[in-house]
Design a protein around this motif. Sequence first.
Motif, PDB file in Angstrom:
ATOM      1  N   VAL A 367       4.925   3.932   3.321  1.00 24.47           N
ATOM      2  CA  VAL A 367       3.982   2.632   3.256  1.00 24.47           C
ATOM      3  C   VAL A 367       3.175   2.673   4.239  1.00 24.47           C
ATOM      4  O   VAL A 367       3.683   2.387   5.582  1.00 24.47           O
ATOM      5  CB  VAL A 367       4.794   1.334   2.944  1.00 24.47           C
ATOM      6  N   LEU A 368       1.857   2.652   4.294  1.00 24.76           N
ATOM      7  CA  LEU A 368       0.824   2.459   5.627  1.00 24.76           C
ATOM      8  C   LEU A 368      -0.095   1.435   5.056  1.00 24.76           C
ATOM      9  O   LEU A 368      -0.796   1.156   4.166  1.00 24.76           O
ATOM     10  CB  LEU A 368       0.055   3.749   5.470  1.00 24.76           C
ATOM     11  N   ALA A 391       6.790   7.238  -4.070  1.00 30.35           N
ATOM     12  CA  ALA A 391       5.995   6.113  -3.789  1.00 30.35           C
ATOM     13  C   ALA A 391       5.264   6.215  -2.739  1.00 30.35           C
ATOM     14  O   ALA A 391       5.794   6.566  -1.648  1.00 30.35           O
ATOM     15  CB  ALA A 391       6.972   4.963  -3.862  1.00 30.35           C
ATOM     16  N   LEU A 392       3.952   5.878  -2.771  1.00 31.19           N
ATOM     17  CA  LEU A 392       2.997   5.881  -1.728  1.00 31.19           C
ATOM     18  C   LEU A 392       2.084   4.701  -1.731  1.00 31.19           C
ATOM     19  O   LEU A 392       1.694   4.424  -2.855  1.00 31.19           O
ATOM     20  CB  LEU A 392       1.944   7.194  -1.726  1.00 31.19           C
ATOM     21  N   ILE A 393       2.018   3.655  -0.823  1.00 33.55           N
ATOM     22  CA  ILE A 393       1.221   2.627  -0.913  1.00 33.55           C
ATOM     23  C   ILE A 393       0.285   2.630   0.473  1.00 33.55           C
ATOM     24  O   ILE A 393       0.875   2.594   1.612  1.00 33.55           O
ATOM     25  CB  ILE A 393       2.358   1.331  -0.627  1.00 33.55           C
ATOM     26  N   LEU A 394      -0.694   2.165  -0.011  1.00 34.76           N
ATOM     27  CA  LEU A 394      -1.816   2.237   1.146  1.00 34.76           C
ATOM     28  C   LEU A 394      -2.818   1.045   1.003  1.00 34.76           C
ATOM     29  O   LEU A 394      -3.043   0.701  -0.219  1.00 34.76           O
ATOM     30  CB  LEU A 394      -2.840   3.486   0.973  1.00 34.76           C
ATOM     31  N   VAL A 395      -2.840   0.530   1.993  1.00 38.42           N
ATOM     32  CA  VAL A 395      -3.543  -0.852   2.279  1.00 38.42           C
ATOM     33  C   VAL A 395      -4.473  -0.749   3.454  1.00 38.42           C
ATOM     34  O   VAL A 395      -3.900  -0.724   4.506  1.00 38.42           O
ATOM     35  CB  VAL A 395      -2.517  -1.972   2.305  1.00 38.42           C
ATOM     36  N   LEU A 418       2.041   4.692  -7.109  1.00 36.90           N
ATOM     37  CA  LEU A 418       0.895   4.818  -6.323  1.00 36.90           C
ATOM     38  C   LEU A 418       0.143   3.620  -6.254  1.00 36.90           C
ATOM     39  O   LEU A 418      -0.524   3.085  -7.069  1.00 36.90           O
ATOM     40  CB  LEU A 418      -0.125   6.144  -6.823  1.00 36.90           C
ATOM     41  N   HIS A 419       0.159   2.870  -5.003  1.00 34.58           N
ATOM     42  CA  HIS A 419      -0.686   1.563  -4.850  1.00 34.58           C
ATOM     43  C   HIS A 419      -1.830   1.710  -3.763  1.00 34.58           C
ATOM     44  O   HIS A 419      -1.322   2.223  -2.704  1.00 34.58           O
ATOM     45  CB  HIS A 419       0.386   0.602  -4.441  1.00 34.58           C
ATOM     46  N   ILE A 420      -2.994   1.771  -4.240  1.00 34.10           N
ATOM     47  CA  ILE A 420      -4.139   1.787  -3.031  1.00 34.10           C
ATOM     48  C   ILE A 420      -4.797   0.451  -3.093  1.00 34.10           C
ATOM     49  O   ILE A 420      -5.284   0.051  -4.112  1.00 34.10           O
ATOM     50  CB  ILE A 420      -5.047   3.138  -3.554  1.00 34.10           C
ATOM     51  N   ARG A 421      -5.120  -0.066  -1.889  1.00 35.18           N
ATOM     52  CA  ARG A 421      -6.020  -1.207  -1.921  1.00 35.18           C
ATOM     53  C   ARG A 421      -6.945  -1.373  -0.787  1.00 35.18           C
ATOM     54  O   ARG A 421      -6.507  -0.882   0.564  1.00 35.18           O
ATOM     55  CB  ARG A 421      -5.132  -2.371  -1.846  1.00 35.18           C
ATOM     56  N   ARG A 422      -8.173  -1.329  -1.383  1.00 29.41           N
ATOM     57  CA  ARG A 422      -9.260  -1.443  -0.201  1.00 29.41           C
ATOM     58  C   ARG A 422      -9.600  -0.211   0.987  1.00 29.41           C
ATOM     59  O   ARG A 422      -9.519  -0.212   1.797  1.00 29.41           O
ATOM     60  CB  ARG A 422      -9.200  -2.473   0.617  1.00 29.41           C
ATOM     61  N   CYS A 423      -9.048   0.912   0.127  1.00 34.15           N
ATOM     62  CA  CYS A 423      -9.507   2.419   0.547  1.00 34.15           C
ATOM     63  C   CYS A 423     -10.619   2.799   0.067  1.00 34.15           C
ATOM     64  O   CYS A 423     -10.460   3.504  -1.004  1.00 34.15           O
ATOM     65  CB  CYS A 423      -8.308   3.201   0.488  1.00 34.15           C
ATOM     66  N   TYR A 424     -11.760   2.450   0.527  1.00 31.55           N
ATOM     67  CA  TYR A 424     -13.029   2.600  -0.058  1.00 31.55           C
ATOM     68  C   TYR A 424     -13.444   4.146  -0.084  1.00 31.55           C
ATOM     69  O   TYR A 424     -14.257   4.593  -0.836  1.00 31.55           O
ATOM     70  CB  TYR A 424     -14.124   1.927   0.897  1.00 31.55           C
ATOM     71  N   ASP A 443       3.662   3.729 -12.001  1.00 29.80           N
ATOM     72  CA  ASP A 443       2.963   2.478 -11.701  1.00 29.80           C
ATOM     73  C   ASP A 443       1.779   3.027 -10.708  1.00 29.80           C
ATOM     74  O   ASP A 443       2.135   3.509  -9.850  1.00 29.80           O
ATOM     75  CB  ASP A 443       3.973   1.774 -10.655  1.00 29.80           C
ATOM     76  N   LEU A 444       0.595   2.430 -11.116  1.00 31.68           N
ATOM     77  CA  LEU A 444      -0.516   2.817 -10.554  1.00 31.68           C
ATOM     78  C   LEU A 444      -1.574   1.617 -10.218  1.00 31.68           C
ATOM     79  O   LEU A 444      -1.787   0.824 -11.231  1.00 31.68           O
ATOM     80  CB  LEU A 444      -1.396   3.830 -11.430  1.00 31.68           C
TER      81      LEU A 444
END
Length: 600
Positions: A367-368, A391-395, A418-424, A443-444
């Motif tokens: 988680v980063l 699991a990889l989570i990027l915010v 895999l969760h990605i938020r506001r990684c443009y 889960d994406l």
Amino acid sequence: MKGHDLLNDVLPDEALIHILSYLDVPSDRGSCSLVCKRWWQLESETRHSIRIGASGNPDACVTAVVRRFTGLRDVSFDERFGFSLIQNGDATSRRGRKRRRGTDELSPLLTESLWSSLSDSGLMLLGQGCPRLEKLTLVWCSAISSTGFKSLAENCCGLKNLELQGCYVGDDGLKAIGQFCKLEDLNLRFCDGVTDLGLMAIATGCAKSLKALIISVCPRVTDATLAAVGKNCSLLERLTLDSEGFKSDGVQAVARGCPRLKYLRMLCVNVEDEALDSVGRYCRSLETLALHSFQKFDKGFLAIGHGCKQLTSLTLSDCYFLTDTTLAAIASGCTELSSLEINGCHNISTSGVRAVGRSCRKLTEVVLKYCQKIGDDGLSEIGRGCKLLQALILVDCSAIGDSSIRSIAGGCPGLKRLHIRRCYKIGDKAIVAVGQHCERLTDLSMRFCDRVGDDGLAAIGAGCPELKHLNVSGCHRVGDAGISAIAKGCPELIHLDVSVCQSVGDEGLAALAGGCRSLREIILSHCRSITDAGLGFLVASCTKLEACHMVYCPYVTAAGVATVVTGCLSIKKVLVEKWKVTPRTRRRAASILTELCMDL
């Protein structure tokens, strides 16, 4: 044979009790208790847990509860919420409302609209009626004092787990608990009346039993408590500290006296480097370490890396002075690490994460969050070295782009989340690689990733048949073609969020209706292309739908809202503007719309 009771004549009590044990839903157990007097009696004797909310007369409620359920071992009072239902112990079913002895006693209490707090008298009644009580949770029960706890402790000597949140219990009550009970788990949050005297009595009286301790926002508790815990509680395994009153001396005392410590979580701004140094030296069994808002440390992390070889989970949040060197020291020493979270540590950069990827080959979760200095090379090393990643989570990691996600996808075929938020910088190229290599993905989430569009979703639909959760909120390039690909290739989808996706319309909903019959929750808010027709397609086929959010959908009218409410037998939640709800719809579905319908 008509008129002959096959079950009750043949099955003994033990068999019926075993059957009832498989019923996890409270309403199902309540329904079974209404079959006959025998089942009612067996269910009363075998119910071990109950949760109770705020009511007009909580003391009378306690009287009825202990009379109805004679074998309670786990009781929870939560007065933050109204008492609309006794969860895990409801005496009435939703469908059949047959009256029985005990049901008649509880029903008036369930509908009481006035509110009052559990008192010492109620706690005394609980202790007298539940002598086998093992776990007690009291949340915001502000009227309870030490008097009630003294009586409880005398009657419930088997109490092992005590959780107090927002209660004004004093030291005398804790002293009684320490004297009569052998606590294994104590959780204190927002207990202003507790001081070192009460907790020192717990540490002394429960010295040979206490295994878990949480002290959070108790302003009158200081290092004296931790010194007593370190001196007496050698079996302590879990410790959580959240207070400005704790300093390094207290943590050092616990580290020296509690060598079996496995879990340590601290949010203590006044704890410094020497505390971590002691943890690394003495707590060789440590498995989980979570540090929040630590400001002064350096050598302590070297000691953690050198001494805590069994560390499997590390969380570092808002540790602004943490550097790549210290993170590398932990990575090189703690090779069993399986979970890593770095949140708001602004000095951590690519080289620190690269060291983790080279040393910690057993990582399953990374988680980063808000790490602006971590680039593609660091995350790519995770992909090359951590083959077990799931699991990889990027915010808000603005320096991470497609190449690193492609490396993760190629090197970690077992990726499930895999969760990605506001990684443009992350776009379709990365998501296509995920679809090609990560067939176990379930889960994406790609919230507000402007470069992700239909091509990425097409690859996910073609390569990830086990996908159950998808969130593409704010991805403006996603349209009906991408949603149709998901509908075609992901039949197990149960949650979909396409809010603020202006190009998703009725065609996408029609495709979902054809391919995702198990869909339970859909969020359509701010989708300006959705109309009543699309909702009609959806509810006609997705019969398991339980929640639908459709705020700010200008082409959804009152007719569409009525279609959702009446067309889905399983619907439990509908979020929509108030003016779109007709009086007839409100009459038919008041429980669904009353609390969630808003003027916007």
